[in-house]
Motif scaffolding. Structure first.
Motif, short mmCIF file in Angstrom:
data_model
loop_
_atom_site.label_atom_id
_atom_site.label_comp_id
_atom_site.label_asym_id
_atom_site.label_seq_id
_atom_site.Cartn_x
_atom_site.Cartn_y
_atom_site.Cartn_z
N GLY A 34 0.69 -1.17 -0.03
CA GLY A 34 0.04 0.17 -0.01
C GLY A 34 0.86 1.35 0.02
O GLY A 34 0.54 2.14 0.67
N VAL A 35 1.97 1.40 -0.75
CA VAL A 35 2.67 2.41 -0.93
C VAL A 35 2.12 3.64 -1.85
O VAL A 35 1.91 3.47 -2.64
N ARG A 36 1.91 4.93 -0.84
CA ARG A 36 1.44 5.85 -1.59
C ARG A 36 2.40 6.87 -1.70
O ARG A 36 3.08 7.30 -0.68
N LYS A 37 2.46 7.90 -2.52
CA LYS A 37 3.28 9.02 -2.37
C LYS A 37 2.79 10.12 -3.57
O LYS A 37 2.63 9.88 -4.63
N SER A 38 2.72 11.34 -3.02
CA SER A 38 2.30 12.44 -3.79
C SER A 38 3.43 13.50 -4.00
O SER A 38 4.17 13.65 -2.86
N PHE A 39 3.49 14.09 -4.71
CA PHE A 39 4.35 15.44 -5.14
C PHE A 39 3.30 16.23 -5.20
O PHE A 39 2.68 16.78 -6.25
N GLY A 40 2.75 17.34 -4.09
CA GLY A 40 1.92 18.16 -4.32
C GLY A 40 0.59 17.65 -4.56
O GLY A 40 0.12 16.74 -3.95
N ASP A 41 0.01 18.22 -5.60
CA ASP A 41 -1.22 17.61 -6.12
C ASP A 41 -1.16 16.30 -6.90
O ASP A 41 -2.24 15.57 -7.00
#
Ligand SMILES: Nc1ncnc2c1ncn2[C@@H]1O[C@H](COP(=O)(O)OP(=O)(O)OP(=O)(O)O)[C@@H](O)[C@H]1O
Ligand SMILES: [Mg+2]
Lengths: 243, 344
Positions: free
Chosen positions: A8-15
Motif C-alpha cells: 500500500g505504498v502511496r506518494k504524492s508530489f503536491g497535487d
C-alpha cells in the motif's frame, strides 16, 4: 538471500499522486523486471524502497524489518539496498577505485587496505581491472555504469535496485552492462530492474511487472506479460515497444 | 596501423610511397612520441613558434610597451621619472596587498557560512512534512538565518563600497575617535572592517553558486551508498565546490584588490593614496603617478591569474571545473600533429 515486500505504498508530489497504493514483492534470489510507460512512477517506487524518498503511506519490508519505521536510519537502509541509476551518478572528483572505496571507508569503516582490496576485486568482477585510476569523465558510458554496479556491489547489499541502467548507453555498452547484470542474477542476487530491454527481461527475469498510473497493473512470467498479457493497457504498451 | 591514423606525424614525411603490404612484415614501429608514453600533442613534434599562445601574449606585451615608450618619447610623460620613482611605491603597494589579503582571508570563513545558508533556502512545507520531530521545525531558525544572509548579501552588492565604508567609519569614529593598534590607526582598522564586510558579501555568492552547481545526481549517488548528510557534504559537495569556485574566487580577490583603492578616502596610505598625494600632487607628476599605479595593478593581477590558471591546469580532474579548450583542427595541422588532408 533477502526479499522486499511493499504494501500500500502511496506518494504524492503536491497535487500529483504518483504512487497510488503499490503492493510489490521481490522474492529471495529473484530478478524482477518492472516495465511501464514514462511518468508512471517507476523511479519514484524504487526511490521509496531505499528511502531516497519517504513514502506518504504504506509499509516496506526488507525480509521482516519494516523500513518505514521512523526509528530506522535511512543510511542503514541504503547500505542494505544498493541502487544503480540511469545517469550513473559516479563521484566526478574521484577515480573509479576511490568511487568504490568511499563508502567502504566511511560507511563500513573498513581500513584503507581492505577497502582497496575490495574495490579492486569488485572492479575486476565487472571487467574494469585496468581502469582503477581513471576518472568517470575518462570512461565510456558503459564503463561508468559498470563502475556504478561495482560500487553498489562492494557494499555487499542484500538487494540491488536498477533504475533504467542502460537507457543512457549505446547498443554495444548496453550488452556489456546487461551481461554483468545477468551474471549477478544467476549468482542469486535479489534484484529489481526497471528496464525497457525486452531481451534482457525475457532471458534473465523470473517475473515481470507492468506498472502504470502509480499501480501494478499486471504481473507474471516474462512470456505471460510480453506475449499473452491479459490487461488491455499492457497489451497496447507491449505493442508499442515491441514494434 | 597506418601512421596517418595515429594523428601523429613522424619526423619523416608521411610515407605515401610505403606499400600497404608492409603490414604483413610485422608491426609498424610507433613514433617516438608514442613509445615514450607522452601525449602526442606536446611531444615529438615541436609546434611552430608562431602558433604558441606565449608568442601572442609576448606580442601583446611588446605592443603595449611600444605604445608606452612612444607616448613617453612624444612627451606625454617622463619615463625616467617613472623608472626612478617606481620603487618608492613598493611600501604602499604592500600595504594595499595586506588590506586585500587580510580582508579576503577573514571574509572566507564568514562567506562560507553565509553561502551555505543561502544555498539551502528553507521550505516550511518540506520540513513540516518530515516524520518525527527531528528537523521538523527547523524552519523556525532557518528562516531568520536565511533572511539575514540574504539581506546582508543584497546590501553589500546593492550599495557602493564608498558608501559602505563611510557608514562604517563614521559611525565607529563616534565611538572610537582615535586609537593606534598594531601600528595601524583607527582609519586603517575601520577600512579593513569595511573591506572585509564587502568582500564577505561577494564571496558568499561565490560559495552559494559553487555549492548549488554540484549536481543533484552526486548527492543522490552519495546517499544511495549510505553516506549521511554531513558525510555527503564534506566528502562530495565540498571537494567539488572548491574546484568549481577557484576561478570566481580569484576574480573576487582581484576585484577586492581594486576596491581597496577606495580606502584612500579615509587617508589610509595605501598605493592609490601614495600615487595621488605623493606623486601627483606633491611631485606634480599626475600622469606618471597613475601610470605607475596601472603598472603595479596590471603586473600583480595578470601574474596571479596566470598562476591560478596554471595551478588549475596541473591539478585538474577531467570533467570538473574549467574545461581545457579544445585545440582547433587547423591549429593542430599547423603544429604538425595532424596530416593536412585526411586520407580516405
Ligand atoms: N521530486 C519530484 N517532485 C515533483 N514531481 C516529481 C518528482 N519526482 C517525480 N515527479 C513526477 O512523478 C511522476 C513519476 O515520475 P517517475 O520519475 O517516477 O516516472 P518513471 O516511471 O520513472 O518515468 P521514466 O520512465 O520517464 O523514468 C512524473 O510525472 C514526475 O514528473
Ligand atoms: Mg524513471
Amino acid at each position: 538471500m533477502s526479499s522486499i515486500h511493499a504494501r500500500g505504498v502511496r506518494k504524492s508530489f503536491g497535487d500529483l499522486e504518483v504512487l497510488r497504493g503499490v503492493d510489490l514483492d521481490v522474492n529471495p534470489g529473484e530478478v524482477l523486471c518492472i516495465v511501464g510507460p514514462s511518468g508512471s512512477g517507476k523511479s519514484t517506487l524504487l526511490r521509496c524502497i531505499n528511502l531516497l524518498i519517504t513514502p506518504d503511506e504504506g509499509e516496506i519490508y526488507l525480509d521482516n524489518i519494516a523500513l518505514t519505521d521512523p526509528h530506522i536510519r535511512p543510511e542503514w537502509v541504503r547500505q542494505q539496498i544498493g541502487m544503480v541509476f540511469q545517469q550513473f551518478n559516479l563521484f566526478t572528483h574521484l577515480s573509479a577505485k576511490k568511487n568504490v572505496m568511499l563508502a567502504l571507508r566511511h560507511v563500513k569503516h573498513l581500513d584503507r587496505k581492505k577497502a582497496e582490496a575490495t574495490a579492486k576485486a569488485q572492479l575486476g568482477r565487472v571487467g574494469l581491472a585496468d581502469k582503477l585510476n581513471a576518472y568517470p569523465a575518462q570512461l565510456s558510458g558503459g564503463q561508468q555504469q559498470r563502475v556504478a554496479i561495482a560500487r553498489a556491489l562492494a557494499m555487499d547489499p542484500k538487494v540491488i535496485l536498477f533504475d533504467e541502467p542502460t537507457s543512457a548507453l549505446d547498443p554495444e555498452s548496453i550488452q556489456d552492462v546487461l551481461a554483468v547484470m545477468g551474471r549477478l542474477g544467476q549468482e542469486g542476487m535479489t534484484m529489481a530492474v526497471v528496464t525497457h530491454e525486452m531481451g534482457f527481461a525475457k532471458e534473465v527475469a523470473d517475473r515481470v511487472i507492468f506498472f502504470d498510473g502509480g499501480r501494478v497493473i499486471e504481473e507474471g512470467s516474462p512470456d505471460e506479460i510480453f506475449e499473452r498479457a491479459g490487461h488491455e493497457r499492457t497489451q497496447s504498451f507491449m505493442k508499442k515497444i515491441l514494434r | 596501423m597506418d601512421r596517418q591514423e595515429d594523428g601523429i606525424r613522424s619526423a619523416r614525411p608521411p610515407a605515401g610511397d610505403a606499400p600497404p603490404t608492409r603490414r604483413s612484415t610485422g608491426p609498424v614501429p610507433l613514433p617516438s612520441a608514442v613509445r615514450s608514453g607522452r601525449p602526442p600533442t606536446s611531444a615529438g613534434v615541436r609546434p611552430p613558434w608562431w602558433t604558441t599562445s606565449g608568442f601572442y601574449i609576448g606580442l601583446g606585451v611588446a605592443g603595449a610597451l611600444a605604445v608606452f615608450v612612444a607616448l613617453g618619447r612624444l612627451g606625454y610623460y617622463d619615463i625616467w621619472f617613472i623608472v626612478d620613482n617606481l620603487s618608492s611605491g613598493f611600501g604602499p603597494l604592500i600595504l594595499s596587498l595586506e588590506f586585500t589579503t587580510y580582508s579576503f582571508v577573514i571574509g572566507i570563513s564568514f562567506a562560507f557560512g553565509l553561502g551555505l545558508v543561502r544555498a539551502h533556502p528553507p521550505k516550511v512545507g518540506k520540513h513540516l512534512a518530515r516524520k518525527g520531530t527531528r528537523g521538523r521545525f527547523s524552519f523556525l531558525w532557518r528562516w531568520p538565518l536565511y533572511g539575514f544572509a540574504t539581506g546582508f548579501v543584497a546590501t553589500v552588492r546593492g550599495t557602493p563600497f564608498l558608501v559602505q565604508m563611510n557608514i562604517v567609519a563614521i559611525s565607529l569614529a563616534y565611538v572610537y575617535p582615535q586609537f593606534t593598534f598594531l601600528g595601524w590607526n583607527q582609519f586603517c582598522w575601520f577600512g579593513l572592517l569595511a573591506l572585509t564586510i564587502n568582500t564577505t558579501g561577494y564571496q558568499a555568492e561565490v560559495f552559494r553558486g559553487g555549492i548549488q552547481s554540484v549536481e543533484a545526481g552526486q548527492i543522490e549517488g552519495a546517499k544511495a551508498v549510505g553516506l549521511t548528510r554531513t558525510q555527503t557534504f564534506f566528502r562530495i559537495t565540498l571537494p567539488q565546490t572548491f574546484r568549481l569556485i577557484t576561478l570566481p574566487l580569484t576574480n573576487e580577490w582581484i576585484s577586492n584588490f581594486k576596491t581597496a583603492t577606495i580606502l584612500s578616502a579615509l587617508t589610509v596610505e595605501e598605493v592609490y593614496y601614495w600615487s595621488k598625494e605623493t606623486i601627483a600632487i606633491n611631485d606634480v607628476h599626475p600622469i606618471e603617478g597613475f601610470v605607475m599605479l596601472a603598472i603595479f595593478y596590471l603586473l600583480i593581477n595578470v601574474t596571479l591569474s596566470r598562476v591560478v590558471t596554471y595551478i588549475e591546469k596541473v591539478r585538474r580532474i577531467p570533467g570538473l571545473g574549467t574545461p581545457i579548450p579544445e585545440v582547433s583542427y587547423t591549429k593542430r595541422v599547423l603544429r604538425g600533429e595532424l596530416p593536412a588532408r585526411a586520407r580516405g
